[in-house]
Design a protein around this motif. Sequence first.
Motif, mmCIF file in Angstrom:
data_model
loop_
_atom_site.group_PDB
_atom_site.id
_atom_site.type_symbol
_atom_site.label_atom_id
_atom_site.label_comp_id
_atom_site.label_asym_id
_atom_site.label_seq_id
_atom_site.Cartn_x
_atom_site.Cartn_y
_atom_site.Cartn_z
ATOM 1 N N VAL A 105 -27.804 -4.097 -8.216
ATOM 2 C CA VAL A 105 -28.708 -4.518 -9.296
ATOM 3 C C VAL A 105 -28.485 -3.644 -10.518
ATOM 4 O O VAL A 105 -28.417 -4.130 -11.658
ATOM 5 C CB VAL A 105 -30.177 -4.443 -8.840
ATOM 6 C CG1 VAL A 105 -31.121 -4.745 -10.014
ATOM 7 C CG2 VAL A 105 -30.452 -5.416 -7.697
ATOM 8 N N GLY A 106 -28.355 -2.336 -10.299
ATOM 9 C CA GLY A 106 -28.126 -1.418 -11.400
ATOM 10 C C GLY A 106 -26.817 -1.676 -12.118
ATOM 11 O O GLY A 106 -26.744 -1.591 -13.357
ATOM 12 N N ILE A 107 -25.766 -2.000 -11.370
ATOM 13 C CA ILE A 107 -24.484 -2.328 -11.998
ATOM 14 C C ILE A 107 -24.643 -3.562 -12.887
ATOM 15 O O ILE A 107 -24.109 -3.619 -13.996
ATOM 16 C CB ILE A 107 -23.402 -2.554 -10.924
ATOM 17 C CG1 ILE A 107 -23.099 -1.241 -10.192
ATOM 18 C CG2 ILE A 107 -22.125 -3.118 -11.544
ATOM 19 C CD1 ILE A 107 -22.153 -1.398 -9.015
ATOM 20 N N GLY A 108 -25.377 -4.551 -12.392
ATOM 21 C CA GLY A 108 -25.620 -5.742 -13.198
ATOM 22 C C GLY A 108 -26.397 -5.430 -14.452
ATOM 23 O O GLY A 108 -26.080 -5.947 -15.541
ATOM 24 N N VAL A 109 -27.422 -4.581 -14.341
ATOM 25 C CA VAL A 109 -28.202 -4.184 -15.522
ATOM 26 C C VAL A 109 -27.317 -3.444 -16.508
ATOM 27 O O VAL A 109 -27.372 -3.684 -17.721
ATOM 28 C CB VAL A 109 -29.398 -3.299 -15.101
ATOM 29 C CG1 VAL A 109 -30.087 -2.704 -16.328
ATOM 30 C CG2 VAL A 109 -30.401 -4.103 -14.283
ATOM 31 N N GLY A 110 -26.480 -2.549 -15.998
ATOM 32 C CA GLY A 110 -25.589 -1.798 -16.878
ATOM 33 C C GLY A 110 -24.567 -2.676 -17.567
ATOM 34 O O GLY A 110 -24.206 -2.440 -18.728
ATOM 35 N N ALA A 111 -24.075 -3.701 -16.859
ATOM 36 C CA ALA A 111 -23.115 -4.622 -17.471
ATOM 37 C C ALA A 111 -23.782 -5.484 -18.539
ATOM 38 O O ALA A 111 -23.141 -5.883 -19.514
ATOM 39 C CB ALA A 111 -22.483 -5.503 -16.397
ATOM 40 N N LEU A 112 -25.062 -5.778 -18.346
ATOM 41 C CA LEU A 112 -25.779 -6.629 -19.294
ATOM 42 C C LEU A 112 -26.279 -5.848 -20.500
ATOM 43 O O LEU A 112 -26.212 -6.324 -21.638
ATOM 44 C CB LEU A 112 -26.964 -7.297 -18.581
ATOM 45 C CG LEU A 112 -27.765 -8.326 -19.379
ATOM 46 C CD1 LEU A 112 -26.883 -9.506 -19.795
ATOM 47 C CD2 LEU A 112 -28.943 -8.816 -18.544
ATOM 48 N N VAL A 113 -26.782 -4.626 -20.257
ATOM 49 C CA VAL A 113 -27.307 -3.770 -21.330
ATOM 50 C C VAL A 113 -26.357 -2.599 -21.493
ATOM 51 O O VAL A 113 -26.430 -1.621 -20.749
ATOM 52 C CB VAL A 113 -28.735 -3.270 -21.004
ATOM 53 C CG1 VAL A 113 -29.291 -2.464 -22.179
ATOM 54 C CG2 VAL A 113 -29.650 -4.439 -20.661
ATOM 55 N N ARG A 114 -25.480 -2.673 -22.452
ATOM 56 C CA ARG A 114 -24.412 -1.685 -22.574
ATOM 57 C C ARG A 114 -24.907 -0.313 -23.017
ATOM 58 O O ARG A 114 -24.304 0.702 -22.675
ATOM 59 C CB ARG A 114 -23.361 -2.196 -23.556
ATOM 60 C CG ARG A 114 -22.685 -3.464 -23.088
ATOM 61 C CD ARG A 114 -21.995 -4.230 -24.205
ATOM 62 N NE ARG A 114 -20.951 -3.486 -24.865
ATOM 63 C CZ ARG A 114 -19.761 -3.975 -25.177
ATOM 64 N NH1 ARG A 114 -19.451 -5.216 -24.853
ATOM 65 N NH2 ARG A 114 -18.874 -3.255 -25.792
ATOM 66 N N ASN A 115 -25.980 -0.262 -23.782
ATOM 67 C CA ASN A 115 -26.501 1.004 -24.279
ATOM 68 C C ASN A 115 -27.157 1.781 -23.143
ATOM 69 O O ASN A 115 -28.095 1.298 -22.511
ATOM 70 C CB ASN A 115 -27.512 0.750 -25.404
ATOM 71 C CG ASN A 115 -27.997 2.045 -26.032
ATOM 72 O OD1 ASN A 115 -28.862 2.718 -25.500
ATOM 73 N ND2 ASN A 115 -27.430 2.386 -27.185
#
Length: 271
Positions: free
Chosen positions: A170-180
């Motif tokens: 889930v965190g990887i997906g969040v990081g890929a979606l929100v780059r900042n």
Amino acid sequence: MTVATATRAEFTKQFSTSMWWLLTIILVAYVAFTAGALAFVFGGVDAGVLPGQGAPVPTEGIAPVLYGLAATVGYVVPLIVGTLMVTGEFRHQTLTATFLTTPRRSTVLWAKIVAGAIIGVGFGIVGTLAAALPSAGILAAFGLPTDLDSRETWALLARVVLAFAIWVLVGIGVGALVRNQVAAVVGVLVFTQFLEPIARTAGAFVDGLDAVTAYLPGAASDALVGSSVFALAGGAAESGLEWWAGGLVLTAYAVVFLVLGYATSWRRDVS
């Protein structure tokens, strides 16, 4: 470059910094203190060492709740781990070199997913031990059942490890979606530590709201594990989802974030 080669490179990147062991220390300290403190409270009240008020302490079945604390209160750590696996590369612009070495961006993302799942299992084992060892020891000292001779307890511990692995994804997906990186980490903390707990607490008092909050990621994680201190404390409605349904809901969050992140942010220029 194959996914296997990219995964090995991913492990090298993740364990070449101090972030992984700093987060491990935070996880162990947070979970062990919380589980140990609650075990002492329950055991102390039951033994008359501490003054009890209100309803009797539900000593039967308390052990699995304490063991499940690794996921209930500690899931934010694997979530941040997964987020940092991606946003750290955006922040330090190392993703440019990664994409030059591995032009197929899907391969890079799959490598992060595989490495993240394995890292999540590692954090899950550490978190499970951090919750189970002190709480089982304190319960045993007060003469309360530890339930370590139960197959259901060991199945719960295995599901805690599984939940940690999914949370990293889930965190990887969040990081890929929100780059900042700052925005992603702050968003994760605000949602997990404030918004969802408030919503789940409100679900215990507002008719029909618990049917919605049961599908929030934290509630789905608790359902997967099969135990939650929220329900024990009476401050939130207990999820009506079966453990496998909770796992599917949490996995769905990971898939949605990963797909959205790949379709939008991941395919854009990085420099």
